[in-house]
Design a protein around this motif. Structure first.
Motif, PDB file in Angstrom:
ATOM      1  N   ASN A 164      -5.782   3.454  -2.620  1.00  0.00           N
ATOM      2  CA  ASN A 164      -5.780   2.033  -2.242  1.00  0.00           C
ATOM      3  C   ASN A 164      -4.791   1.300  -3.135  1.00  0.00           C
ATOM      4  O   ASN A 164      -5.143   0.711  -4.134  1.00  0.00           O
ATOM      5  CB  ASN A 164      -7.181   1.454  -2.366  1.00  0.00           C
ATOM      6  N   THR A 191      -2.103  -1.550  -2.935  1.00  0.00           N
ATOM      7  CA  THR A 191      -1.486  -2.625  -2.149  1.00  0.00           C
ATOM      8  C   THR A 191      -0.722  -3.609  -3.024  1.00  0.00           C
ATOM      9  O   THR A 191      -0.242  -4.622  -2.544  1.00  0.00           O
ATOM     10  CB  THR A 191      -2.576  -3.388  -1.373  1.00  0.00           C
ATOM     11  N   MET A 238      -2.535  -8.692   9.798  1.00  0.00           N
ATOM     12  CA  MET A 238      -3.268  -7.926   8.791  1.00  0.00           C
ATOM     13  C   MET A 238      -4.582  -8.608   8.423  1.00  0.00           C
ATOM     14  O   MET A 238      -5.592  -7.939   8.177  1.00  0.00           O
ATOM     15  CB  MET A 238      -2.403  -7.734   7.541  1.00  0.00           C
ATOM     16  N   GLU A 295      -7.101  -7.874  11.141  1.00  0.00           N
ATOM     17  CA  GLU A 295      -7.613  -6.506  11.002  1.00  0.00           C
ATOM     18  C   GLU A 295      -8.659  -6.412   9.889  1.00  0.00           C
ATOM     19  O   GLU A 295      -9.611  -5.639   9.986  1.00  0.00           O
ATOM     20  CB  GLU A 295      -6.455  -5.552  10.684  1.00  0.00           C
ATOM     21  N   LYS A 296      -8.497  -7.219   8.863  1.00  0.00           N
ATOM     22  CA  LYS A 296      -9.381  -7.142   7.703  1.00  0.00           C
ATOM     23  C   LYS A 296     -10.678  -7.901   7.898  1.00  0.00           C
ATOM     24  O   LYS A 296     -11.759  -7.418   7.511  1.00  0.00           O
ATOM     25  CB  LYS A 296      -8.635  -7.674   6.476  1.00  0.00           C
ATOM     26  N   TRP A 329      -8.818   2.469   7.687  1.00  0.00           N
ATOM     27  CA  TRP A 329      -7.769   2.700   6.700  1.00  0.00           C
ATOM     28  C   TRP A 329      -6.695   1.627   6.825  1.00  0.00           C
ATOM     29  O   TRP A 329      -6.246   1.285   7.919  1.00  0.00           O
ATOM     30  CB  TRP A 329      -7.124   4.077   6.886  1.00  0.00           C
ATOM     31  N   LYS A 330      -6.260   1.126   5.700  1.00  0.00           N
ATOM     32  CA  LYS A 330      -5.162   0.161   5.694  1.00  0.00           C
ATOM     33  C   LYS A 330      -3.842   0.873   5.964  1.00  0.00           C
ATOM     34  O   LYS A 330      -3.674   2.044   5.623  1.00  0.00           O
ATOM     35  CB  LYS A 330      -5.096  -0.558   4.350  1.00  0.00           C
ATOM     36  N   GLU A 331      -2.915   0.135   6.549  1.00  0.00           N
ATOM     37  CA  GLU A 331      -1.605   0.712   6.842  1.00  0.00           C
ATOM     38  C   GLU A 331      -0.913   1.180   5.570  1.00  0.00           C
ATOM     39  O   GLU A 331      -0.264   2.240   5.552  1.00  0.00           O
ATOM     40  CB  GLU A 331      -0.710  -0.310   7.565  1.00  0.00           C
ATOM     41  N   GLN A 332      -1.074   0.412   4.487  1.00  0.00           N
ATOM     42  CA  GLN A 332      -0.456   0.804   3.215  1.00  0.00           C
ATOM     43  C   GLN A 332      -0.985   2.149   2.738  1.00  0.00           C
ATOM     44  O   GLN A 332      -0.239   2.992   2.235  1.00  0.00           O
ATOM     45  CB  GLN A 332      -0.707  -0.251   2.135  1.00  0.00           C
ATOM     46  N   ASP A 333      -2.311   2.357   2.900  1.00  0.00           N
ATOM     47  CA  ASP A 333      -2.920   3.602   2.428  1.00  0.00           C
ATOM     48  C   ASP A 333      -2.388   4.808   3.196  1.00  0.00           C
ATOM     49  O   ASP A 333      -2.176   5.882   2.615  1.00  0.00           O
ATOM     50  CB  ASP A 333      -4.436   3.525   2.566  1.00  0.00           C
ATOM     51  N   TYR A 389       1.493  -2.445  12.750  1.00  0.00           N
ATOM     52  CA  TYR A 389       0.129  -2.584  12.261  1.00  0.00           C
ATOM     53  C   TYR A 389      -0.807  -1.866  13.235  1.00  0.00           C
ATOM     54  O   TYR A 389      -0.441  -1.531  14.360  1.00  0.00           O
ATOM     55  CB  TYR A 389      -0.251  -4.070  12.170  1.00  0.00           C
TER      56      TYR A 389
END
Length: 401
Positions: free
Chosen positions: A3, A5, A164, A167-168, A178-182, A350
């Motif tokens: 995680n 970010t 984003m 989505e959160k 899962w986040k896109e960054q992860d 996203y």
């Protein structure tokens, strides 16, 4: 998955793959289209000397027409030629609850450009897809004009961050564990070579793959009416997406400031495509994801023809062999799934983008017949060009199934 970010701490160590020259992608698309023209040609049609005699049309027209020409009709929409020889020929198109008269073009079937189209009917599909691509090229200019005062880059960035946030905290947050960054960081840490492959896949497969599917399906579809449903669905999906691109510019994750945790691996890997760069390409069009929208339509079509589901093919249609059934299912599921992983791992979209694309594709499928209202415009265009639209060859090669 990690995680992270706060920024990208990983280094991009993967060696770039060999990049195609600027003429490589257009050449691939050209070869696909040229091969499609050859395979879908009308073998016994002649260009220089049309077969059959000529029949005079009503007096005063000054035009003759071959008796062997087959009438051209779009799908199951009726086009009736005037049965009264004392009046000019025309078609009657049914539009919603009414009808409209359009000029008949059968008299022009002996013209050289009509004979060329009759020989290579796939040229009609090529024309309309080039026209659709032209509309896409216009989205950037129109969107920039609409947001010229506020600045389209700032608006697109704000919309990307809004996606984003939805989505959160939105009601659909459970769909995005899962986040896109992860996802991107996991590939950055463990599979950078695979991420490079994804970059190439994203850049090089979208346009050639979709064009190749249209060409293949025009050749192999059981009937032109079935092909037309898929073609209209893809076209309407495009148009709805173009409206969204124009009114809701959305910055892809890879173009957000680094503090949001994304790496623009596309530019790091020199994975730009000729279809993704240039003055007329809209790079602020993340919502919805047309990469996934196309793959979703293609995958659904393949699953439909596997005839493994209740909504499969009709009893009157040919059953696919076991091999083709497995092939359709594997490709129908695998292709959109591969595109989904690719667009998230490369930070081009996203999670909400492919979800929106699937919804738009479903809407386009159920409303695809609305495009039939454009047929009168096609009739007038053909009449203006003194051109007879050819009958399609789709369905003439049913043995290919």
């Amino acid at each position: 998955m990690p995680n992270n970010t706060s920024g990208v701490s990983q280094q991009w160590n993967s060696k770039p793959m060999i990049q195609l020259p600027t003429w490589g992608e257009p050449l691939i698309v050209f070869l696909i289209l040229f091969a499609s023209m050859v395979f879908t040609r009308r073998k016994h049609a002649r260009i220089l000397r049309p077969r059959g005699g000529y029949l005079a049309v009503p007096s005063g027209s000054g035009i003759t027409t071959p008796t062997t020409n087959r009438p051209s009709a779009e799908d199951d929409l009726e086009a009736q030629v005037n049965p009264f020889p004392s009046e000019p020929y025309y078609k009657r198109r049914r539009i919603c609850c009414g009808s409209i008269r359009t000029p008949a073009t059968t008299a022009f079937s002996g013209n050289i450009h009509s004979r060329i189209l009759n020989k290579f009917p796939f040229l009609v599909e090529m024309f309309y897809w080039i026209l659709t691509f032209g509309f896409y090229r216009m989205t950037k200019a129109i969107s920039q004009s609409l947001f010229s005062k506020t600045g389209i880059w700032d608006v697109a960035q704000q919309n990307g961050l809004q996606v984003m946030e939805i989505e959160k905290t939105g009601s659909l947050a459970f769909l995005f564990p899962w986040k896109e960054q992860d996802v991107q960081h996991w590939f950055m840490e463990h599979h950078q070579t695979l991420l490079t492959i994804f970059n190439r896949f994203y850049a090089l497969v979208h346009i050639p793959g979709t064009v190749g599917f249209i060409a293949w399906y025009y050749y192999t579809a059981p009937s032109h009416s079935i092909f037309a449903i898929v073609r209209r669905t893809l076209t309407l999906t495009n148009l709805l997406a173009f409206v969204t691109f124009t009114l809701y510019p959305c910055m892809p994750p890879r173009l957000l400031p680094p503090k949001y945790g994304f790496l623009d691996s596309v530019r790091h890997d020199n994975a730009q495509s000729i279809w993704m760069s240039g003055n007329y390409v809209n790079s602020l069009a993340a919502m919805p994801s047309m990469h996934f929208g196309y793959s979703f339509c293609i995958g659904y079509t393949l699953l439909y023809h596997s005839r493994s589901f209740p909504w499969g093919r009709k009893e009157s249609e040919t059953w696919p062999t076991a091999f083709w059934k497995i092939w359709y299912i594997a490709l129908g599921v695998g292709y959109p799934l591969s595109v989904l992983i690719t667009i998230i791992a490369t930070a081009n979209h996203y999670w909400l983008d492919p979800l929106a694309a699937a919804g738009i594709a479903c809407l386009a499928f159920f409303c695809n017949r609305i495009l039939l209202v454009l047929l009168p415009l096609e009739d007038f265009l053909c009449w203006t060009l003194r051109l007879e639209k050819p009958a399609p060859t789709t369905g003439e090669k049913r043995d290919s199934w």
